[in-house]
Design a protein around this motif. Sequence first.
Motif, PDB file in Angstrom:
ATOM      1  N   THR A  11       8.934  -4.122  -5.438  1.00  0.00           N
ATOM      2  CA  THR A  11       8.797  -3.283  -4.247  1.00  0.00           C
ATOM      3  C   THR A  11       9.261  -4.025  -2.991  1.00  0.00           C
ATOM      4  O   THR A  11       9.970  -3.464  -2.150  1.00  0.00           O
ATOM      5  CB  THR A  11       7.322  -2.838  -4.084  1.00  0.00           C
ATOM      6  N   ILE A  12       8.893  -5.297  -2.889  1.00  0.00           N
ATOM      7  CA  ILE A  12       9.298  -6.090  -1.717  1.00  0.00           C
ATOM      8  C   ILE A  12      10.822  -6.226  -1.677  1.00  0.00           C
ATOM      9  O   ILE A  12      11.449  -6.027  -0.636  1.00  0.00           O
ATOM     10  CB  ILE A  12       8.600  -7.468  -1.727  1.00  0.00           C
ATOM     11  N   VAL A  13      11.424  -6.522  -2.828  1.00  0.00           N
ATOM     12  CA  VAL A  13      12.889  -6.643  -2.885  1.00  0.00           C
ATOM     13  C   VAL A  13      13.547  -5.317  -2.508  1.00  0.00           C
ATOM     14  O   VAL A  13      14.479  -5.266  -1.699  1.00  0.00           O
ATOM     15  CB  VAL A  13      13.348  -7.113  -4.286  1.00  0.00           C
ATOM     16  N   LYS A  14      13.040  -4.237  -3.076  1.00  0.00           N
ATOM     17  CA  LYS A  14      13.630  -2.921  -2.824  1.00  0.00           C
ATOM     18  C   LYS A  14      13.521  -2.540  -1.344  1.00  0.00           C
ATOM     19  O   LYS A  14      14.478  -2.047  -0.742  1.00  0.00           O
ATOM     20  CB  LYS A  14      12.923  -1.879  -3.691  1.00  0.00           C
ATOM     21  N   GLU A  15      12.351  -2.756  -0.742  1.00  0.00           N
ATOM     22  CA  GLU A  15      12.123  -2.328   0.638  1.00  0.00           C
ATOM     23  C   GLU A  15      12.818  -3.236   1.659  1.00  0.00           C
ATOM     24  O   GLU A  15      13.291  -2.771   2.685  1.00  0.00           O
ATOM     25  CB  GLU A  15      10.616  -2.258   0.938  1.00  0.00           C
ATOM     26  N   VAL A  16      12.872  -4.539   1.369  1.00  0.00           N
ATOM     27  CA  VAL A  16      13.465  -5.475   2.339  1.00  0.00           C
ATOM     28  C   VAL A  16      14.976  -5.611   2.135  1.00  0.00           C
ATOM     29  O   VAL A  16      15.750  -5.581   3.093  1.00  0.00           O
ATOM     30  CB  VAL A  16      12.792  -6.870   2.268  1.00  0.00           C
ATOM     31  N   LEU A  17      15.392  -5.740   0.882  1.00  0.00           N
ATOM     32  CA  LEU A  17      16.805  -6.029   0.599  1.00  0.00           C
ATOM     33  C   LEU A  17      17.595  -4.799   0.149  1.00  0.00           C
ATOM     34  O   LEU A  17      18.815  -4.773   0.251  1.00  0.00           O
ATOM     35  CB  LEU A  17      16.904  -7.129  -0.453  1.00  0.00           C
ATOM     36  N   GLY A  18      16.897  -3.815  -0.381  1.00  0.00           N
ATOM     37  CA  GLY A  18      17.582  -2.584  -0.770  1.00  0.00           C
ATOM     38  C   GLY A  18      18.063  -2.580  -2.212  1.00  0.00           C
ATOM     39  O   GLY A  18      17.986  -3.580  -2.924  1.00  0.00           O
ATOM     40  N   GLU A  44       0.833  -1.217   0.000  1.00  0.00           N
ATOM     41  CA  GLU A  44       0.000   0.000   0.000  1.00  0.00           C
ATOM     42  C   GLU A  44       0.865   1.264   0.000  1.00  0.00           C
ATOM     43  O   GLU A  44       0.593   2.223  -0.706  1.00  0.00           O
ATOM     44  CB  GLU A  44      -0.890  -0.027   1.252  1.00  0.00           C
ATOM     45  N   LYS A  45       1.942   1.220   0.767  1.00  0.00           N
ATOM     46  CA  LYS A  45       2.793   2.412   0.911  1.00  0.00           C
ATOM     47  C   LYS A  45       3.711   2.670  -0.283  1.00  0.00           C
ATOM     48  O   LYS A  45       3.989   3.813  -0.615  1.00  0.00           O
ATOM     49  CB  LYS A  45       3.666   2.274   2.177  1.00  0.00           C
ATOM     50  N   HIS A  46       4.198   1.619  -0.911  1.00  0.00           N
ATOM     51  CA  HIS A  46       5.331   1.821  -1.829  1.00  0.00           C
ATOM     52  C   HIS A  46       5.146   1.415  -3.291  1.00  0.00           C
ATOM     53  O   HIS A  46       5.966   1.815  -4.120  1.00  0.00           O
ATOM     54  CB  HIS A  46       6.570   1.098  -1.283  1.00  0.00           C
ATOM     55  N   VAL A  47       4.133   0.601  -3.612  1.00  0.00           N
ATOM     56  CA  VAL A  47       4.072   0.116  -5.006  1.00  0.00           C
ATOM     57  C   VAL A  47       3.882   1.255  -6.008  1.00  0.00           C
ATOM     58  O   VAL A  47       4.549   1.301  -7.045  1.00  0.00           O
ATOM     59  CB  VAL A  47       2.971  -0.962  -5.193  1.00  0.00           C
ATOM     60  N   ALA A  48       3.010   2.200  -5.682  1.00  0.00           N
ATOM     61  CA  ALA A  48       2.694   3.280  -6.631  1.00  0.00           C
ATOM     62  C   ALA A  48       3.945   4.044  -7.075  1.00  0.00           C
ATOM     63  O   ALA A  48       4.102   4.369  -8.246  1.00  0.00           O
ATOM     64  CB  ALA A  48       1.669   4.228  -6.018  1.00  0.00           C
ATOM     65  N   GLU A  49       4.861   4.275  -6.137  1.00  0.00           N
ATOM     66  CA  GLU A  49       6.059   5.065  -6.475  1.00  0.00           C
ATOM     67  C   GLU A  49       6.993   4.329  -7.433  1.00  0.00           C
ATOM     68  O   GLU A  49       7.855   4.933  -8.073  1.00  0.00           O
ATOM     69  CB  GLU A  49       6.806   5.467  -5.199  1.00  0.00           C
TER      70      GLU A  49
END
Length: 315
Positions: free
Chosen positions: A276-283, A51-56
């Motif tokens: 998004t999950i990879v970017k937010e969790v792993l960077g 919800e927070k990050h996919v749109a960006e």
Amino acid sequence: MEHNHEFEGGHEHRHDHDHGPEHSKYEEALAKYNIRLRDEDVKAKTALLIEKHVAENNTPDVKKFLFHCIDLTTLKCTDSDESVMKFTGKVNEFVDKYPDLDNVAAICVYPNMAEVVNDTLEADHVNIACVSGGFPSSQTFTEVKVAETAMALHTGADEIDIVIPVGKFLSGDYEGMCDEIEELKAVCGEHHLKVILETGALGSASNIKKASILSMYSGADFIKTSTGKENPAATPEAALVMCEAIKEYYMTTGRKVGFKPAGGINTVHDALVYYTIVKEVLGEEWLTNELFRLGTSRLANLLLSEIVGQETKFF
């Protein structure tokens, strides 16, 4: 093989109590990680992150990058030398048709098709991946899995995708599971081994976390969600758990393991969720096709359509 010993040494001070001789090295390995997960917590955390990050991340550059991470896959019982040749030919043609775009990361086929792809593929920087080891059920003799993997590599495969012996894992035979992965990694040598957990069959977030850790411990270069032959296939919740496992494993061992969602990636939005999950969790470090792949065939045309701005059925 050094990857067997990532957990050896240094564990004495982590345990104040003695587990006795029956406490296997696999349980010792798992004891370093948070493997007690609540499915509802994982679900809530995943939903919030999306919800927070996919749109960006819904941008042309991200879509181009995602296209470049595709393992373009054909795993049908109807595959033939002719159809696989044609399939590979499209990847060759892509270079001339879309000179400004980076090609797919790999072509993924059954082992008996590695030679056809190897003989047909002209595009640079596209790997040949083969599913192996009694895919998709993993229910055959280890010797057969070894032979199949060796033959795939011998005839042109650059990467091997195998499935964990799910039955062994679920019945607590971690040694049987890990020994097999180690043996197949030994066959692969420098070639990447992607280990499929078949997350839909594992039943819980805790099991997905455990299977992730054990696979990495045994030498997996990538962990992958699913074969696409079981339901459910990839889910964002499974992806979150696997990426958290990869991160914790990296913090513990210093070894970077890649992540590959596969199965059920049917829309561009699905791909953006995994990105998004990879970017937010792993960077950002994991946002390279050396460490992130998408197993799909359907997605290639969908991404391409959005990148070029009109419906395109190229592949």
